[in-house]
Design a protein around this motif. Structure first.
Motif, PDB file in Angstrom:
ATOM      1  N   GLN A 141      25.830  13.811   1.461  1.00  0.00           N
ATOM      2  CA  GLN A 141      27.286  13.890   1.552  1.00  0.00           C
ATOM      3  C   GLN A 141      27.956  13.394   0.277  1.00  0.00           C
ATOM      4  O   GLN A 141      28.962  13.963  -0.172  1.00  0.00           O
ATOM      5  N   SER A 142      27.404  12.322  -0.325  1.00  0.00           N
ATOM      6  CA  SER A 142      28.004  11.807  -1.568  1.00  0.00           C
ATOM      7  C   SER A 142      27.891  12.824  -2.703  1.00  0.00           C
ATOM      8  O   SER A 142      28.782  12.923  -3.557  1.00  0.00           O
ATOM      9  N   ILE A 143      26.792  13.591  -2.709  1.00  0.00           N
ATOM     10  CA  ILE A 143      26.646  14.635  -3.739  1.00  0.00           C
ATOM     11  C   ILE A 143      27.734  15.700  -3.567  1.00  0.00           C
ATOM     12  O   ILE A 143      28.312  16.189  -4.548  1.00  0.00           O
ATOM     13  N   LEU A 144      28.051  16.063  -2.331  1.00  0.00           N
ATOM     14  CA  LEU A 144      29.092  17.062  -2.081  1.00  0.00           C
ATOM     15  C   LEU A 144      30.480  16.531  -2.383  1.00  0.00           C
ATOM     16  O   LEU A 144      31.366  17.274  -2.833  1.00  0.00           O
ATOM     17  N   HIS A 154      32.407  23.161   9.637  1.00  0.00           N
ATOM     18  CA  HIS A 154      31.571  23.115  10.835  1.00  0.00           C
ATOM     19  C   HIS A 154      31.432  21.673  11.326  1.00  0.00           C
ATOM     20  O   HIS A 154      31.513  20.721  10.548  1.00  0.00           O
ATOM     21  N   ALA A 155      31.238  21.516  12.618  1.00  0.00           N
ATOM     22  CA  ALA A 155      31.179  20.181  13.214  1.00  0.00           C
ATOM     23  C   ALA A 155      29.969  19.399  12.735  1.00  0.00           C
ATOM     24  O   ALA A 155      30.055  18.197  12.480  1.00  0.00           O
ATOM     25  N   ASP A 156      28.824  20.061  12.600  1.00  0.00           N
ATOM     26  CA  ASP A 156      27.594  19.386  12.188  1.00  0.00           C
ATOM     27  C   ASP A 156      27.212  19.870  10.789  1.00  0.00           C
ATOM     28  O   ASP A 156      26.806  21.016  10.610  1.00  0.00           O
ATOM     29  N   LEU A 157      27.360  18.985   9.808  1.00  0.00           N
ATOM     30  CA  LEU A 157      27.048  19.353   8.428  1.00  0.00           C
ATOM     31  C   LEU A 157      25.567  19.658   8.251  1.00  0.00           C
ATOM     32  O   LEU A 157      25.197  20.465   7.399  1.00  0.00           O
ATOM     33  N   PHE A 158      24.719  19.040   9.064  1.00  0.00           N
ATOM     34  CA  PHE A 158      23.276  19.202   8.909  1.00  0.00           C
ATOM     35  C   PHE A 158      22.675  20.123   9.965  1.00  0.00           C
ATOM     36  O   PHE A 158      21.465  20.176  10.130  1.00  0.00           O
ATOM     37  N   GLY A 159      23.529  20.852  10.676  1.00  0.00           N
ATOM     38  CA  GLY A 159      23.064  21.903  11.558  1.00  0.00           C
ATOM     39  C   GLY A 159      22.809  23.186  10.772  1.00  0.00           C
ATOM     40  O   GLY A 159      22.869  23.215   9.532  1.00  0.00           O
ATOM     41  N   GLY A 160      22.526  24.267  11.485  1.00  0.00           N
ATOM     42  CA  GLY A 160      22.213  25.521  10.811  1.00  0.00           C
ATOM     43  C   GLY A 160      23.366  26.040   9.983  1.00  0.00           C
ATOM     44  O   GLY A 160      23.208  26.344   8.777  1.00  0.00           O
ATOM     45  N   LYS A 161      24.566  26.137  10.579  1.00  0.00           N
ATOM     46  CA  LYS A 161      25.725  26.642   9.845  1.00  0.00           C
ATOM     47  C   LYS A 161      26.164  25.664   8.759  1.00  0.00           C
ATOM     48  O   LYS A 161      26.583  26.075   7.665  1.00  0.00           O
ATOM     49  N   TRP A 165      26.441  26.421   4.715  1.00  0.00           N
ATOM     50  CA  TRP A 165      27.667  26.163   3.959  1.00  0.00           C
ATOM     51  C   TRP A 165      27.400  25.207   2.801  1.00  0.00           C
ATOM     52  O   TRP A 165      27.913  25.389   1.691  1.00  0.00           O
ATOM     53  N   MET A 166      26.582  24.179   3.031  1.00  0.00           N
ATOM     54  CA  MET A 166      26.280  23.189   1.998  1.00  0.00           C
ATOM     55  C   MET A 166      25.587  23.833   0.797  1.00  0.00           C
ATOM     56  O   MET A 166      25.940  23.579  -0.360  1.00  0.00           O
ATOM     57  N   LEU A 167      24.606  24.678   1.077  1.00  0.00           N
ATOM     58  CA  LEU A 167      23.847  25.301  -0.011  1.00  0.00           C
ATOM     59  C   LEU A 167      24.645  26.394  -0.719  1.00  0.00           C
ATOM     60  O   LEU A 167      24.267  26.827  -1.806  1.00  0.00           O
ATOM     61  N   ALA A 168      25.736  26.859  -0.107  1.00  0.00           N
ATOM     62  CA  ALA A 168      26.569  27.882  -0.741  1.00  0.00           C
ATOM     63  C   ALA A 168      27.604  27.294  -1.689  1.00  0.00           C
ATOM     64  O   ALA A 168      28.308  28.047  -2.376  1.00  0.00           O
ATOM     65  N   GLN A 169      27.722  25.965  -1.746  1.00  0.00           N
ATOM     66  CA  GLN A 169      28.713  25.333  -2.620  1.00  0.00           C
ATOM     67  C   GLN A 169      28.266  25.403  -4.074  1.00  0.00           C
ATOM     68  O   GLN A 169      27.066  25.468  -4.385  1.00  0.00           O
ATOM     69  N   LYS A 170      29.248  25.395  -4.981  1.00  0.00           N
ATOM     70  CA  LYS A 170      28.977  25.426  -6.411  1.00  0.00           C
ATOM     71  C   LYS A 170      28.623  24.019  -6.887  1.00  0.00           C
ATOM     72  O   LYS A 170      29.468  23.131  -6.922  1.00  0.00           O
TER      73      LYS A 170
END
Length: 408
Positions: A141-144, A154-161, A165-170
């Motif tokens: 989370q600190s990296i993001l 999304h409600a769960d940052l570490f869920g599938g969605k 979303w996390m890996l799609a960030q620049k």
């Protein structure tokens, strides 16, 4: 009879013997099994050995106990409070242990059997895995957050969605590689956590005391096993107050002379992990109707939610003592909710699923059944509120009378 004090360290232990009022230094003993076995062969069957509670104290007891009459384990914190000294050496510390034991002032620690020790190790292992996973998630989370990126939709940052979303960030390549590495390590620890919880659940299925504690709404398998691992045997505690003090949930008190007693924060002396589990269980317990929720609301109005949650944790320790001592379930438990907990416990232990079959946990999925059970439990909450309202009226009348006397 000789009394031998051992001041233990990681690599060695300093030994001092007390016999007929005379102290004699035995010397240093290597903290390995071979050195301890050689030292044990020099002991007499009538000797008493005193050691402090350390991480390797259990292994030392295992080697020395068969060779001597008794091995006592001292509470290091209380020993240091009793015998403070400006000059401290290993020889002096070992001598203090022997001296306190001879005088009958040694604060001893209860040593559990192998089964409670194994349970404590499992609980500790699970706690370490949970903390490690939390740390990995916080790093991700600190990296993001560092490049001021958007919030996750999304409600769960570490869920599938959330992961997609996390890996799609620049992000820079090194930061993206770090997130991928942390997610992989988090998944590995999640699988390890499931294995540990499966082992804990297998033992809990056959433990009547664990299932008895689970009848309290808000207490699940993790809390029940953790509390029982800390308690060991309930007959060690003569009263509920002793158990509450063992968890460090008693308020600190300061009083001198004829002045009034001043009550402060809880002592936090005792089994810290069990105390944390009870506080976490308190937050879940107050979400259910009943006297615990009514008590929480009463304290919350005067002291705030956090103090009220700790007060509920203390309240949970009191029925725990009564339930385990008397062999009774929680009086205001909900059978359908308990059936669902037991089914979840079975699945965690690796029992096969029964798809398409209506088991005992099915009743908790019926709205009318849940409503009926909650209504029955809410009656106890209303009864508690009526009782405490009478206390408040009585207290306010006394307060008003006292104020009038002061005005006169």
């Amino acid at each position: 009879m000789r009394i031998i004090g051992l001041d233990m360290h990681r690599a060695f232990a300093e030994a001092v013997a007390l016999e007929d009022g005379v102290y004699k230094r035995i010397g240093r003993i290597g903290m390995t099994r071979d050195h301890l076995r050689a030292f044990a062969e020099t002991l007499h069957p009538t000797d008493h050995v005193i050691v402090e509670a350390t991480g390797n104290a259990t292994a030392v007891l295992e080697i020395l106990a068969p060779k001597v009459e008794r091995v006592a384990v001292a509470n290091p914190f209380q020993v240091h409070l009793i015998a403070r000294a400006k000059t401290r050496t290993d020889k002096i510390d070992a001598r203090v242990l022997a001296q306190l034991y001879a005088a009958g002032f040694l604060p001893e620690v209860w040593i559990p059997d192998e089964a409670p020790l194994a349970r404590r190790r499992q609980v500790t292992r699970r706690n370490q895995l949970v903390k490690s996973r939390v740390r990995l998630k916080l790093i991700a989370q600190s990296i993001l957050h560092a490049p001021l990126g958007p919030r996750c939709p999304h409600a769960d940052l570490f869920g599938g969605k959330g992961r997609a979303w996390m890996l799609a960030q620049k992000l820079p390549d090194d930061e993206r590689a770090a997130i991928v590495s942390h997610l992989a390590e988090c998944d590995r620890q999640t699988e390890a956590l499931k294995l540990v919880e499966r082992d804990i659940a297998e033992v809990a299925l056959d433990d009547v005391s664990v299932k008895r504690l689970m009848t309290i709404p808000g207490i699940d398998m993790v809390v029940a096993v953790g509390v029982m691992a800390a308690i060991g045997r309930i007959d060690r505690f003569a009263s509920p107050d002793k158990l509450v003090a063992y968890f460090g949930l008693t308020p600190s008190v300061r009083q001198s002379g004829d002045g009034p007693a001043r009550h402060g924060r809880i002592s936090k002396r005792g089994r810290s992990h069990a105390r944390h589990l009870l506080v976490e269980a308190a937050w879940q317990t107050v979400r259910n109707p009943g006297p615990m929720r009514a008590f929480y609301e009463r304290v919350k109005g005067r002291r705030g939610p956090h103090v009220a949650a700790v007060a509920v944790a203390r309240k949970l320790a009191v029925p725990t003592w009564h339930m385990l001592t008397k062999g009774e379930d929680y009086a205001w438990g909900r059978p359908a909710l308990m059936a669902r907990k037991l089914r979840s416990l079975e699945l965690t232990a690796g029992k096969p699923a029964r798809n398409g079959q209506k088991g005992s946990a099915y009743d908790d999925t019926l709205p009318e059944r849940r409503r009926a059970e909650r209504e029955q439990v809410e009656q106890s909450g209303r009864a508690y509120r009526r009782l405490t309202e009478h206390w408040r009226r009585q207290g306010s009348q006394k307060g008003a009378g006292a104020a009038n006397e002061e005005r006169r």
